[in-house]
Design a protein around this motif. Structure first.
Motif, PDB file in Angstrom:
ATOM      1  N   ASP A  30       0.695  -1.154  -0.044  1.00  0.00           N
ATOM      2  CA  ASP A  30      -0.167   0.047  -0.114  1.00  0.00           C
ATOM      3  C   ASP A  30       0.843   1.248   0.073  1.00  0.00           C
ATOM      4  OD1 ASP A  30       0.926  -0.256   2.467  1.00  0.00           O
ATOM      5  OD2 ASP A  30      -0.867   0.262   3.596  1.00  0.00           O
ATOM      6  N   ASP A  31       2.036   1.021  -0.327  1.00  0.00           N
ATOM      7  CA  ASP A  31       2.953   2.414  -0.461  1.00  0.00           C
ATOM      8  C   ASP A  31       3.300   2.730  -1.818  1.00  0.00           C
ATOM      9  OD1 ASP A  31       4.767   4.080   0.673  1.00  0.00           O
ATOM     10  OD2 ASP A  31       6.545   2.560   0.442  1.00  0.00           O
ATOM     11  N   THR A  32       3.092   3.798  -2.112  1.00  0.00           N
ATOM     12  CA  THR A  32       3.258   4.378  -3.419  1.00  0.00           C
ATOM     13  C   THR A  32       4.147   5.570  -3.601  1.00  0.00           C
ATOM     14  OG1 THR A  32       0.898   3.960  -3.984  1.00  0.00           O
ATOM     15  CG2 THR A  32       2.038   5.423  -5.354  1.00  0.00           C
ATOM     16  N   LYS A  33       5.186   5.592  -4.259  1.00  0.00           N
ATOM     17  CA  LYS A  33       6.222   6.626  -4.569  1.00  0.00           C
ATOM     18  C   LYS A  33       5.913   7.178  -5.954  1.00  0.00           C
ATOM     19  CE  LYS A  33       9.370   4.642  -1.515  1.00  0.00           C
ATOM     20  NZ  LYS A  33       8.168   3.698  -1.022  1.00  0.00           N
ATOM     21  N   MET A  34       6.156   8.310  -6.072  1.00  0.00           N
ATOM     22  CA  MET A  34       5.970   9.059  -7.726  1.00  0.00           C
ATOM     23  C   MET A  34       7.143   9.887  -7.610  1.00  0.00           C
ATOM     24  SD  MET A  34       3.143  11.353  -9.666  1.00  0.00           S
ATOM     25  CE  MET A  34       3.048  12.622  -8.187  1.00  0.00           C
ATOM     26  N   TYR A  35       8.032  10.028  -8.809  1.00  0.00           N
ATOM     27  CA  TYR A  35       8.899  10.663  -8.853  1.00  0.00           C
ATOM     28  C   TYR A  35       9.141  11.274 -10.309  1.00  0.00           C
ATOM     29  CZ  TYR A  35      12.081   7.228 -11.188  1.00  0.00           C
ATOM     30  OH  TYR A  35      12.597   6.312 -11.934  1.00  0.00           O
ATOM     31  N   LYS A  36      10.040  12.522 -10.447  1.00  0.00           N
ATOM     32  CA  LYS A  36      10.028  13.142 -11.597  1.00  0.00           C
ATOM     33  C   LYS A  36      11.452  13.898 -11.576  1.00  0.00           C
ATOM     34  CE  LYS A  36       8.006  15.871 -15.145  1.00  0.00           C
ATOM     35  NZ  LYS A  36       8.742  15.259 -16.036  1.00  0.00           N
ATOM     36  N   GLY A  37      12.110  13.744 -12.468  1.00  0.00           N
ATOM     37  CA  GLY A  37      13.429  14.749 -12.683  1.00  0.00           C
ATOM     38  C   GLY A  37      12.874  16.230 -12.867  1.00  0.00           C
ATOM     39  N   ILE A  38      13.294  17.161 -12.092  1.00  0.00           N
ATOM     40  CA  ILE A  38      13.063  18.417 -11.957  1.00  0.00           C
ATOM     41  C   ILE A  38      14.181  19.347 -12.595  1.00  0.00           C
ATOM     42  CG2 ILE A  38      12.287  20.490 -10.790  1.00  0.00           C
ATOM     43  CD1 ILE A  38      10.068  18.342 -10.605  1.00  0.00           C
ATOM     44  N   HIS A  39      13.878  19.692 -13.851  1.00  0.00           N
ATOM     45  CA  HIS A  39      15.072  20.650 -14.576  1.00  0.00           C
ATOM     46  C   HIS A  39      14.595  22.413 -14.575  1.00  0.00           C
ATOM     47  CE1 HIS A  39      17.238  16.956 -15.214  1.00  0.00           C
ATOM     48  NE2 HIS A  39      16.019  16.404 -15.608  1.00  0.00           N
ATOM     49  N   ASP A  40      13.337  22.399 -14.581  1.00  0.00           N
ATOM     50  CA  ASP A  40      12.947  23.760 -14.800  1.00  0.00           C
ATOM     51  C   ASP A  40      11.407  23.655 -14.200  1.00  0.00           C
ATOM     52  OD1 ASP A  40      11.101  22.813 -16.688  1.00  0.00           O
ATOM     53  OD2 ASP A  40      12.613  22.882 -18.303  1.00  0.00           O
ATOM     54  N   ILE A  41      11.068  25.077 -14.442  1.00  0.00           N
ATOM     55  CA  ILE A  41       9.604  25.337 -14.053  1.00  0.00           C
ATOM     56  C   ILE A  41       8.463  24.306 -14.606  1.00  0.00           C
ATOM     57  CG2 ILE A  41       9.089  27.115 -15.371  1.00  0.00           C
ATOM     58  CD1 ILE A  41       8.114  26.805 -11.630  1.00  0.00           C
ATOM     59  N   ASN A  42       8.595  24.296 -15.789  1.00  0.00           N
ATOM     60  CA  ASN A  42       7.643  23.248 -16.360  1.00  0.00           C
ATOM     61  C   ASN A  42       7.455  21.750 -15.707  1.00  0.00           C
ATOM     62  OD1 ASN A  42       6.779  25.032 -18.399  1.00  0.00           O
ATOM     63  ND2 ASN A  42       8.425  24.509 -19.549  1.00  0.00           N
ATOM     64  N   ASP A  43       8.755  21.347 -15.307  1.00  0.00           N
ATOM     65  CA  ASP A  43       8.715  20.169 -14.579  1.00  0.00           C
ATOM     66  C   ASP A  43       8.097  20.135 -13.354  1.00  0.00           C
ATOM     67  OD1 ASP A  43      10.241  18.785 -16.633  1.00  0.00           O
ATOM     68  OD2 ASP A  43      12.286  19.303 -15.882  1.00  0.00           O
ATOM     69  N   HIS A  44       8.327  21.263 -12.629  1.00  0.00           N
ATOM     70  CA  HIS A  44       7.637  21.472 -11.403  1.00  0.00           C
ATOM     71  C   HIS A  44       5.907  21.351 -11.374  1.00  0.00           C
ATOM     72  CE1 HIS A  44      10.028  22.488  -8.056  1.00  0.00           C
ATOM     73  NE2 HIS A  44      10.860  23.225  -8.595  1.00  0.00           N
ATOM     74  N   GLN A  45       5.711  22.351 -12.641  1.00  0.00           N
ATOM     75  CA  GLN A  45       4.112  22.172 -13.044  1.00  0.00           C
ATOM     76  C   GLN A  45       3.424  20.887 -13.415  1.00  0.00           C
ATOM     77  OE1 GLN A  45       4.253  25.230 -15.771  1.00  0.00           O
ATOM     78  NE2 GLN A  45       4.168  27.063 -14.378  1.00  0.00           N
TER      79      GLN A  45
END
Length: 150
Positions: A55-70
């Motif tokens: 029941d554990d979920t991890k989501m990740y994303k490389g953040i390189h600019d404000i578009n990645d944040h959004q």
């Protein structure tokens, strides 16, 4: 789930009956597999990478600019919508944002429903994660008595 209710029994005492409107029956043989089938579409809901264990979920994303944040924020919002749609809510006190690496871009620390806490140290499956140096994990393990390892 239709026409289901639950009662808690403890020390010869019982709670009142409550209707169950969502979820997977616990304490059953098929419960864990039912849960996996129930949440199987979570990774398809978002464009970020998702890892799930029980029941554990991890989501990740490389953040390189404000578009990645959004984009990451949009994915957090999509997970929030998914959880409301399926009546399987994430516990906001257990949701964290952790920034790994040497990025100078500040981490995104707010979700759609509630502020998500930022952290630099988190225990995950018994391993202390502290930005991938593992200093805290080694410190924690070195404090354990040696008889635990024998």
């Amino acid at each position: 789930m239709n026409n289901r209710s639950e009662i808690v029994h403890y020390n010869k005492c019982s709670s009142t009956s409550k209707d169950v409107i969502s979820g997977v029956p616990q304490g059953t043989v098929i419960g864990p597999k039912s849960f996996i089938v129930f949440v199987n579409d979570v990774p398809d809901t978002v464009s970020s990478k998702v890892y799930m264990f029980a029941d554990d979920t991890k989501m990740y994303k490389g953040i390189h600019d404000i578009n990645d944040h959004q984009q990451l924020q949009m994915n957090i919002n999509k997970l929030d919508s998914w959880s409301k749609n399926w009546c399987l809510m994430f516990n906001p006190t257990k949701c964290k944002v952790m920034s790994l690496g040497r990025s100078r871009i500040p981490p995104l620390c707010d979700g759609s429903a509630a502020k998500i806490e930022c952290t630099n140290l988190e225990k995950d499956l018994g391993l202390m994660i502290d930005g991938l140096t593992f200093v805290e994990h080694m410190h924690m393990v070195s404090k354990k008595p040696m008889e635990l390892w024998q």
